[in-house]
Each structure stands twice: as structure tokens, then as C-alpha cells.
Design an enzyme around this catalytic site. Sequence first.
Site, PDB file in Angstrom:
ATOM      1  N   GLU A 163     -73.439  67.676 -10.810  1.00 13.30           N
ATOM      2  CA  GLU A 163     -72.119  68.173 -10.389  1.00 13.30           C
ATOM      3  C   GLU A 163     -71.104  67.890 -11.496  1.00 13.30           C
ATOM      4  OE1 GLU A 163     -70.398  69.818  -7.821  1.00 13.30           O
ATOM      5  OE2 GLU A 163     -68.659  69.327  -9.064  1.00 13.30           O
TER       6      GLU A 163
ATOM      7  N   GLY B  51     -70.753  78.194  -7.117  1.00 12.55           N
ATOM      8  CA  GLY B  51     -69.669  78.959  -6.511  1.00 12.55           C
ATOM      9  C   GLY B  51     -69.994  80.443  -6.471  1.00 12.55           C
TER      10      GLY B  51
ATOM     11  N   HIS C 176     -69.281  63.034  30.228  1.00  8.92           N
ATOM     12  CA  HIS C 176     -70.031  61.868  29.758  1.00  8.92           C
ATOM     13  C   HIS C 176     -71.493  62.027  30.141  1.00  8.92           C
ATOM     14  CE1 HIS C 176     -70.965  57.723  28.778  1.00  8.92           C
ATOM     15  NE2 HIS C 176     -71.627  57.647  29.937  1.00  8.92           N
TER      16      HIS C 176
HETATM   17  P1  NAD Z   1     -68.653  75.585  -3.946  1.00  6.43           P
HETATM   18  O1  NAD Z   1     -67.412  76.052  -4.574  1.00  6.43           O
HETATM   19  O2  NAD Z   1     -68.651  75.035  -2.568  1.00  6.43           O
HETATM   20  O3  NAD Z   1     -69.330  74.475  -4.864  1.00  6.43           O
HETATM   21  C1  NAD Z   1     -69.674  74.689  -6.213  1.00  6.43           C
HETATM   22  C2  NAD Z   1     -69.784  73.335  -6.890  1.00  6.43           C
HETATM   23  O4  NAD Z   1     -70.319  73.538  -8.173  1.00  6.43           O
HETATM   24  C3  NAD Z   1     -68.433  72.645  -7.055  1.00  6.43           C
HETATM   25  O5  NAD Z   1     -68.531  71.328  -6.604  1.00  6.43           O
HETATM   26  C4  NAD Z   1     -68.191  72.747  -8.548  1.00  6.43           C
HETATM   27  O6  NAD Z   1     -67.446  71.665  -9.049  1.00  6.43           O
HETATM   28  C5  NAD Z   1     -69.603  72.743  -9.096  1.00  6.43           C
HETATM   29  N1  NAD Z   1     -69.739  73.362 -10.415  1.00  6.43           N
HETATM   30  C6  NAD Z   1     -69.116  74.479 -10.872  1.00  6.43           C
HETATM   31  N2  NAD Z   1     -69.548  74.759 -12.125  1.00  6.43           N
HETATM   32  C7  NAD Z   1     -70.454  73.806 -12.456  1.00  6.43           C
HETATM   33  C8  NAD Z   1     -71.249  73.556 -13.605  1.00  6.43           C
HETATM   34  N3  NAD Z   1     -71.210  74.357 -14.669  1.00  6.43           N
HETATM   35  N4  NAD Z   1     -72.070  72.481 -13.610  1.00  6.43           N
HETATM   36  C9  NAD Z   1     -72.135  71.664 -12.516  1.00  6.43           C
HETATM   37  N5  NAD Z   1     -71.393  71.854 -11.397  1.00  6.43           N
HETATM   38  C10 NAD Z   1     -70.574  72.916 -11.366  1.00  6.43           C
HETATM   39  O7  NAD Z   1     -69.658  76.832  -4.062  1.00  6.43           O
HETATM   40  P2  NAD Z   1     -71.086  77.067  -3.452  1.00  6.43           P
HETATM   41  O8  NAD Z   1     -71.678  75.821  -2.928  1.00  6.43           O
HETATM   42  O9  NAD Z   1     -71.835  77.851  -4.466  1.00  6.43           O
HETATM   43  O10 NAD Z   1     -70.740  78.005  -2.232  1.00  6.43           O
HETATM   44  C11 NAD Z   1     -70.119  79.281  -2.453  1.00  6.43           C
HETATM   45  C12 NAD Z   1     -69.266  79.672  -1.285  1.00  6.43           C
HETATM   46  O11 NAD Z   1     -70.071  79.923  -0.144  1.00  6.43           O
HETATM   47  C13 NAD Z   1     -68.284  78.596  -0.931  1.00  6.43           C
HETATM   48  O12 NAD Z   1     -66.989  79.144  -0.984  1.00  6.43           O
HETATM   49  C14 NAD Z   1     -68.617  78.185   0.441  1.00  6.43           C
HETATM   50  O13 NAD Z   1     -67.465  78.083   1.245  1.00  6.43           O
HETATM   51  C15 NAD Z   1     -69.509  79.292   0.981  1.00  6.43           C
HETATM   52  N6  NAD Z   1     -70.546  78.646   1.783  1.00  6.43           N
HETATM   53  C16 NAD Z   1     -70.174  78.097   2.970  1.00  6.43           C
HETATM   54  C17 NAD Z   1     -71.095  77.423   3.719  1.00  6.43           C
HETATM   55  C18 NAD Z   1     -70.679  76.807   5.010  1.00  6.43           C
HETATM   56  O14 NAD Z   1     -69.629  77.153   5.509  1.00  6.43           O
HETATM   57  N7  NAD Z   1     -71.456  75.901   5.584  1.00  6.43           N
HETATM   58  C19 NAD Z   1     -72.405  77.296   3.275  1.00  6.43           C
HETATM   59  C20 NAD Z   1     -72.740  77.834   2.059  1.00  6.43           C
HETATM   60  C21 NAD Z   1     -71.792  78.527   1.335  1.00  6.43           C
END
Ligand code: NAD
Length: 479
Positions: A211, A278, A451
Site C-alpha cells: 500500500e 482504485g 434481545h
Molecule cells: P480504493 O480507492 O478503495 O483503494 C485503492 C488503494 O490503493 C488506496 O489505498 C491507494 O492508496 C492504493 N494505491 C493507489 N496507487 C497505488 C500504488 N501505485 N501502489 C500501492 N498502492 C496504491 O480502490 P479499490 O479498492 O480499487 O476500489 C475501487 C472502488 O470500488 C472504490 O471506490 C470502492 O468504493 C469500490 N468498492 C467498494 C466496495 C464496497 O463497498 N464494499 C468493494 C469493492 C470496491
Amino acid sequence: MSLNFDVVVIGGGPAGYHAAIRAAQLGLNTAIVEKWLNKENAPAYGGTCLNVGCIPSKALLEASRKFVDTRDHLGDIGIKVKGVTADIPTVIAKKDEVVGNLTKGVQGLLKSNGVTTFEGMAVLRAGRKVAFTAHDGKAEELVAEHVIIATGSVPINIPPCPLTDGLIVDSTGALDFTAVPKRLGVIGAGIIGLELGSVWSRFGSEIVVLEALEGFLPAADKQVGKEAAKQFKKQGMDIRLGTRVTGSEVKGKKVTVTYTDAEGDKKEVFDKVIVAVGRRPYTEGLLAQDSGVSLDDRGFITVSDVCVTEVPGVYAVGDVVRGPMLAHKGMEEGIMVAERIAGQKNLVNYDLVPSVVYTHPEIAWVGKTEQELKAAGVNYQVGSFPMAASGRAMANNDTTGLVKVIADAATDRILGVHIISAHASEMIAEAVIAMEFGASAEDLGLTMFAHPTLSEGLHEAALAVSGHAIHIANRKRKK
Ligand code: NAD
Ligand code: FAD
């Protein structure tokens, strides 16, 4: 010849199909254009969420959780099982069956509500004209009084780790592994990284999560994030914060990922790598030069608070516009736009979009975190309840986590609720309802909860705001 409609929706994901169904319910002559082709190359509705997102990931999370529970935890409660194994092809086939049923279900709902469906690609032109090309190449022009764009989002790729031959995959590839990778690298400790990392970790992969940020789950309340990090570590997930991935090399069936952290350059060898850094809004091929619709500097379609673009009669909803990329946010926007087109005055309350991470324990929150309130100089009171003190959690042999209610110190109005616990995804709805109705912590405290339930944790946390919780030692008890 042109076909005329009151409303044409482009994109049949959660945002688009909700908009189309609601518009049709309101008596508007509605069409939807969807270009998705599934694994069998057949047209499919439901977008990312149903095909390669929310639903398949939850099917795998549930299957993997049941596997771990059966193998590792049933013995704790006296149920002896031996030789528990996971048959991954069957797990994947079952997941595909759920996806198939749901996507066909959406198609059925569109038809039964009288929405005309067009399967293929849409291009928006000036004058609310939509050029439609079917999968077989047949072209038609749709002319609409109102166009709703709901074209969603796609995964972001990073140059140091290009997707490669099923070895370096995005979230879609990670839903279809045919065997458990021995060593799995996950780039990004966001929601997808944690959920899909959990799936394969439970099935037996050794997981390393790289991360970029120094902080873990920065959008969550700090106390909850800290507890989550502790639990994931206990589950064997090796989450390395503050790492910058610099490159990858595929040799045979192995991937070497190079990265830099505070100590310098490092590398790790994996059997598979999931890139989960992302998603970005998706508008490729959508806008003809004269469409008039503009994008912001991150590629999102520019819209107002009520999802109106700069072009009269053209709206955009869901992942393709600003705000959290969440299915439920897009669904509510779709409904809002359909109702506003029909002359109603609906609004989306962007302050109360619940967030859920479907790991174990689940993490869910709504409203403000303590760190946000501190930064804004708001005076607040906190009530917390550890799930270890919940009778139902004990009976369930699953007592990890806590519920935290944050209320305004002067008015007692609830400002945020943060939960880490089994079934937090269900419990958070109670907090959203309370907050939608402007409830105080006292209101929740005066509400009767059945409960024994895990939800009693929310009741107790609300009581704890003023020191009245029954099942914890209160230090600040008031009369
Ligand atoms: P995210 O934005 O949640 O997380 C991406 C992570 O990758 C971040 O912590 C970021 O800092 C990190 N990152 C970015 N570039 C990087 C790099 N070069 N090297 C290492 N780390 C890096 O995105 P996601 O997990 O891909 O999810 C995408 C979207 O899908 C999100 O907006 C999320 O809300 C949605 N999603 C939601 C759910 C849910 O509601 N349960 C589940 C899955 C996805
Ligand atoms: P999409 O679902 O992306 O749908 C857009 C549709 O438009 C697609 O079907 C596409 O084919 C179609 N389209 C695009 N361009 C055109 C065109 N020009 N012509 C015709 N059709 C077009 N969110 C949650 O809230 N909870 C979760 O648990 C959750 N889990 C997720 C897990 C994963 C692995 C992923 C990847 C995402 C997850 N999400 C989750 C996010 C969720 O999937 C999205 O927020 C949601 O799908 C967005 O809906 P949408 O309708 O805006 O776009």
C-alpha cells in the site's frame, strides 16, 4: 429512422437500471442501452456491480468465510469435522450461477416495467440524440427528451504492473482464479485489496499487500482502522504500508514485483498479483465531439448536486460522476434523477452514504469520524461498546470488534457511527435510519432493540454516550 423516447439511459449498471425502472414506473417512455457481454459473450445487465463487483465478490467472501469457519471454528463449539477442503472450480461456478441469475433478473425487471432494451454501444450526440450500434453492427438513432448517462467506472492500471496473462490481474481476474495461488501479491490496501485479499487468504494463499499510503484505511475512524489492521494481521495478511511499487517482471509462471519503502529497494516473488489501486470513471467512446458534456480534470462528468450536466436535459449518475464509487450511491442518484424528470423534488443526502468493507469482521460506518470532527473543531461525545460484552456475539462464538456512536456534545445529535463486527453491514442501516431522522444518542438509547442481537451493541454504544450503558463499566455515569 429515429426512435423517440421520453428518457434514454446509457448504461445498465445499478445507477442506470434504477433510473430506467423508476422512470418507467413514473409513466415515462424509457429505453436503456447496455453494451456488457458476459463470459459466454451474451449481453448482460447489472454493470460492474452484478457482473464483476459487489455480487461475485460477496459470493466468494461468503464461500471462503464458511470454509474457514468450518475448518477452524466449528470445533470450538463441539462440532467436529475432518478433511475440509475447498473445491475452487465449484466455488467459482456457484458464484457465476448467482451472477447469471441476478443479471437475468435485472433484464426481466427492465422488461416487466416496460423499459425498451438496446444491447450494444451508445454515443451521445448534440440535441439529446443517442447513436446506438447493436452487437451485430446494426445502427439506430434514439432521440430523447432526457438522457441519463450511467456508464460507470473501470479499474485503474499502473505502468509498473501492467496486467499480464492471468498472472497480474485486476479485480475482475481475481474473481476467476481456478486454483489458490500459493503466494499472492495485492497492490493497494483499499476496499478491493482487503476484500479479495481476504478471499484468497482464507482459501490458503500467503498474502502480501503493498500500500502506497503510510496510513491504513484512512477514510475509516482511526480506532476502527487500528482494530481492523490488528485483525487482518492475526488472519495472516502481511500489509506493508508506505510502499511504492516500481516495477514487475514475469518469468515463467512467477511475477517479481519491485518496490521501495522507507528502508530502500525491495522485491517479492508471487504466483499471482492483483492490482487494486482504485477505479476511474468510464466515458470511452461515449461523447461525440458536439455532445456538449464536459469532464473534470479527473475524467468525471461534471454535474450539479442533483446530477444535471451542463447540457439541458442530460444527466449523469453513479461512478461516472463525483462522490464515492458505491452501488447504493449510484442507485439513489438514478432514482433521484428519474423522479426529478417526472417533476418530483427528490434529493440524495450525500452526508449519509454508508461505507462497508465486507471482510471479517466487517467494517461499516456512516457520518463523521472522530478525526474529521476534531479537525472541524466540533465538540462531541463518544459512546463505545465492545462486542466482547455482547451476549449474542458470545453465543455466536465471534466477539471481535466494537460499536462507536459519536454525538454532538451540545445537542446530542448523532454525527457518526462506526462499527467493526460480524454483520456490521446490516447493523449500519439502523444508524443510517436514525441519522436520516436526525436522532440523538438518547433517541437510540430510548429505542427498544430485540434481545439477543448484535444490534444491541448499537443500543449500548448510544447509551454509553451519556454513561448509561448497562453491560460495560461506565466511568462517566450520569443520573
Ligand atoms: P480504493 O480507492 O478503495 O483503494 C485503492 C488503494 O490503493 C488506496 O489505498 C491507494 O492508496 C492504493 N494505491 C493507489 N496507487 C497505488 C500504488 N501505485 N501502489 C500501492 N498502492 C496504491 O480502490 P479499490 O479498492 O480499487 O476500489 C475501487 C472502488 O470500488 C472504490 O471506490 C470502492 O468504493 C469500490 N468498492 C467498494 C466496495 C464496497 O463497498 N464494499 C468493494 C469493492 C470496491
Ligand atoms: P457500472 O456498474 O460500472 O455500470 C456501467 C454500465 O454502463 C456497464 O454495464 C457498461 O457496460 C455500460 N456502458 C458504459 N459505456 C457504455 C456505452 N457507451 N454504451 C452502452 N453501455 C455502456 N460497491 C458497493 O456499493 N458495494 C460493494 O460491495 C461493492 N463491491 C465491489 C467489488 C468489486 C470487485 C468492484 C470492482 C466494485 C465494487 N463496488 C461495490 C463498486 C460498484 O460495483 C460500483 O460502484 C457500481 O457498479 C457503479 O454503478 P454504475 O451503474 O455507476 O456503473
